[in-house]
Design an enzyme around this catalytic site. Structure first.
Site, PDB file in Angstrom:
ATOM      1  N   ASP A  41      10.799  15.523 -13.895  1.00  0.00           N
ATOM      2  CA  ASP A  41      11.898  15.417 -13.202  1.00  0.00           C
ATOM      3  C   ASP A  41      11.801  13.934 -12.693  1.00  0.00           C
ATOM      4  OD1 ASP A  41      13.618  15.845 -10.792  1.00  0.00           O
ATOM      5  OD2 ASP A  41      12.251  15.520  -9.208  1.00  0.00           O
ATOM      6  N   SER A  42      12.900  13.549 -12.028  1.00  0.00           N
ATOM      7  CA  SER A  42      13.093  12.004 -11.739  1.00  0.00           C
ATOM      8  C   SER A  42      11.883  11.527 -10.795  1.00  0.00           C
ATOM      9  CB  SER A  42      14.447  11.733 -11.112  1.00  0.00           C
ATOM     10  OG  SER A  42      14.352  12.384  -9.921  1.00  0.00           O
ATOM     11  N   HIS A  62      14.561  18.230  -5.302  1.00  0.00           N
ATOM     12  CA  HIS A  62      13.757  17.659  -4.091  1.00  0.00           C
ATOM     13  C   HIS A  62      13.990  18.662  -2.828  1.00  0.00           C
ATOM     14  CE1 HIS A  62      13.377  13.998  -6.705  1.00  0.00           C
ATOM     15  NE2 HIS A  62      12.814  13.536  -5.765  1.00  0.00           N
ATOM     16  N   GLU A  93      11.272  11.506  -1.437  1.00  0.00           N
ATOM     17  CA  GLU A  93      10.395  10.296  -2.253  1.00  0.00           C
ATOM     18  C   GLU A  93       9.649   9.461  -1.032  1.00  0.00           C
ATOM     19  OE1 GLU A  93       9.766  10.122  -5.411  1.00  0.00           O
ATOM     20  OE2 GLU A  93      10.612  11.722  -5.783  1.00  0.00           O
ATOM     21  N   CYS A 143      19.193  20.818  -6.063  1.00  0.00           N
ATOM     22  CA  CYS A 143      18.274  19.693  -6.324  1.00  0.00           C
ATOM     23  C   CYS A 143      16.906  20.003  -6.077  1.00  0.00           C
ATOM     24  CB  CYS A 143      18.855  18.408  -5.519  1.00  0.00           C
ATOM     25  SG  CYS A 143      17.777  16.953  -5.598  1.00  0.00           S
ATOM     26  N   CYS A 202      14.881  19.394 -12.912  1.00  0.00           N
ATOM     27  CA  CYS A 202      15.822  18.373 -12.377  1.00  0.00           C
ATOM     28  C   CYS A 202      17.081  18.905 -12.615  1.00  0.00           C
ATOM     29  CB  CYS A 202      15.580  17.156 -12.971  1.00  0.00           C
ATOM     30  SG  CYS A 202      16.737  15.790 -12.458  1.00  0.00           S
ATOM     31  N   GLY A 243      20.289  10.854  -9.643  1.00  0.00           N
ATOM     32  CA  GLY A 243      21.685  11.470  -9.201  1.00  0.00           C
ATOM     33  C   GLY A 243      22.817  10.599  -9.034  1.00  0.00           C
TER      34      GLY A 243
HETATM   35  N1  DGL Z   1      15.246  16.314  -8.336  1.00  0.00           N
HETATM   36  C1  DGL Z   1      16.577  16.194  -9.022  1.00  0.00           C
HETATM   37  C2  DGL Z   1      17.490  17.024  -9.195  1.00  0.00           C
HETATM   38  O1  DGL Z   1      17.092  18.035  -9.018  1.00  0.00           O
HETATM   39  C3  DGL Z   1      17.027  14.483  -8.977  1.00  0.00           C
HETATM   40  C4  DGL Z   1      17.041  13.724  -8.083  1.00  0.00           C
HETATM   41  C5  DGL Z   1      17.372  12.398  -8.138  1.00  0.00           C
HETATM   42  O2  DGL Z   1      16.646  11.753  -8.965  1.00  0.00           O
HETATM   43  O3  DGL Z   1      18.601  11.882  -7.735  1.00  0.00           O
HETATM   44  O4  DGL Z   1      18.659  16.639  -9.326  1.00  0.00           O
END
Ligand code: DGL
Length: 274
Positions: free
Chosen positions: A18-19, A190, A158, A188, A81, A51
């Site tokens: 993931d990011s 996150h 984050e 997402c 992600c 994103g």
């Molecule tokens: N957690 C990620 C997703 O599911 C990426 C969030 C990001 O880096 O903008 O899209």
């Protein structure tokens, strides 16, 4: 070979990336299904957020990371992600011979199963929502879709601000104008870390969908039985940004802590050129 970067040898690990820390929610679900499996997690925190970046750039990142994980010797790669799944999954699956799983289809399947009214919402990054990846799949199933991008929520997670007043303000900003829906996909990885706050804002009549469970089911099904072992599987995290902040978050999430290895992002950039 990136394999040399492992602090110790692993047994048939699964790769996951993931990011940032969001994919740890997926790792947690995978670990519950495959407790004896070794995992290599890559958190590309030096380049978060994905994103807001062009889809082609995110696809390049995803390619370099998948190649890195392949060289480590993983048996399959989970794109934990949504943004990267939306922009890179078909191409990666076509290029690499190991299995590659994304998070979008499992979320769509779970939402289609759960909705009673046929009106489903999806929230995600700008990249994911603009790609239309969720909307197309949901509409193909005859569902009515409300979609909203929520770019600031990744920063909230984050920066460890889940549960803060700022978090609640942003959730109201993004969600108060929603259409009448009975199911909301957290599009997402996150966002499950904001699950309770999101549930408070949308109320109990809306079912939240986190694709991690359905994805873990799919990975479990195609990887075969968990290796028979008495000891729990090990986790190695490669992190391109601040390793201390990452280690702290993985401790807080629980069940996903492991050795954290700093990885210069240049290692990944080198592997991006095809
Ligand atoms: N957690 C990620 C997703 O599911 C990426 C969030 C990001 O880096 O903008 O899209």
């Amino acid at each position: 070979m990136s394999e040399k970067l492992l602090p110790y040898p692993l047994d048939r690990p699964i790769g996951i990336f993931d990011s940032g820390v969001g994919g740890l929610t997926v790792l947690k679900a995978l670990r519950r299904k495959l407790p004896h499996r070794d995992f290599v997690y890559l958190g590309d925190t030096a380049r978060v957020p994905y994103g807001r970046k062009p889809a082609a750039m995110v696809a390049e990142f995803a390619y370099g990371i998948t190649e890195f994980l392949r060289q480590i010797g993983v048996e399959g790669v989970v794109i934990a992600c949504n943004t990267a799944s939306a922009s890179a999954l078909p191409e990666l699956a076509g290029h690499f011979s190991i299995p590659i799983w994304g998070v979008i289809e499992p979320g769509v399947e779970a939402a289609a199963r759960l909705t009673r009214t046929g009106r489903v919402g999806v929230i995600g990054t700008k990249g994911t929502i603009a790609s239309g990846a969720y909307q197309r799949r949901l509409e193909r199933r005859g569902l009515t879709v409300w979609a909203q991008d929520c770019p600031m929520l990744v920063h909230i997670v984050e920066e460890g601000l889940a549960g803060s007043p700022e978090c609640d303000l942003l959730l109201h900003h993004y969600l108060d104008g929603r259409a009448a829906i009975d199911t909301l996909i957290l599009g997402c990885t996150h966002y499950p870390l904001l699950h309770d706050a999101i549930q408070r804002v949308v109320g109990d009549s809306v079912t939240l969908v986190d694709s991690a469970e359905s994805l873990a089911q799919a990975v479990n099904g195609s990887m075969g039985a968990d290796p028979p072992a008495a000891a729990p599987g090990r986790i190695v995290h490669f992190v391109t940004g601040d390793p201390l902040a990452f280690a702290h978050t993985s401790e807080v999430i629980g069940e996903v802590a492991g050795e954290v290895v700093p990885l210069p992002v240049t290692e990944l950039i080198r592997l991006q050129s095809r």
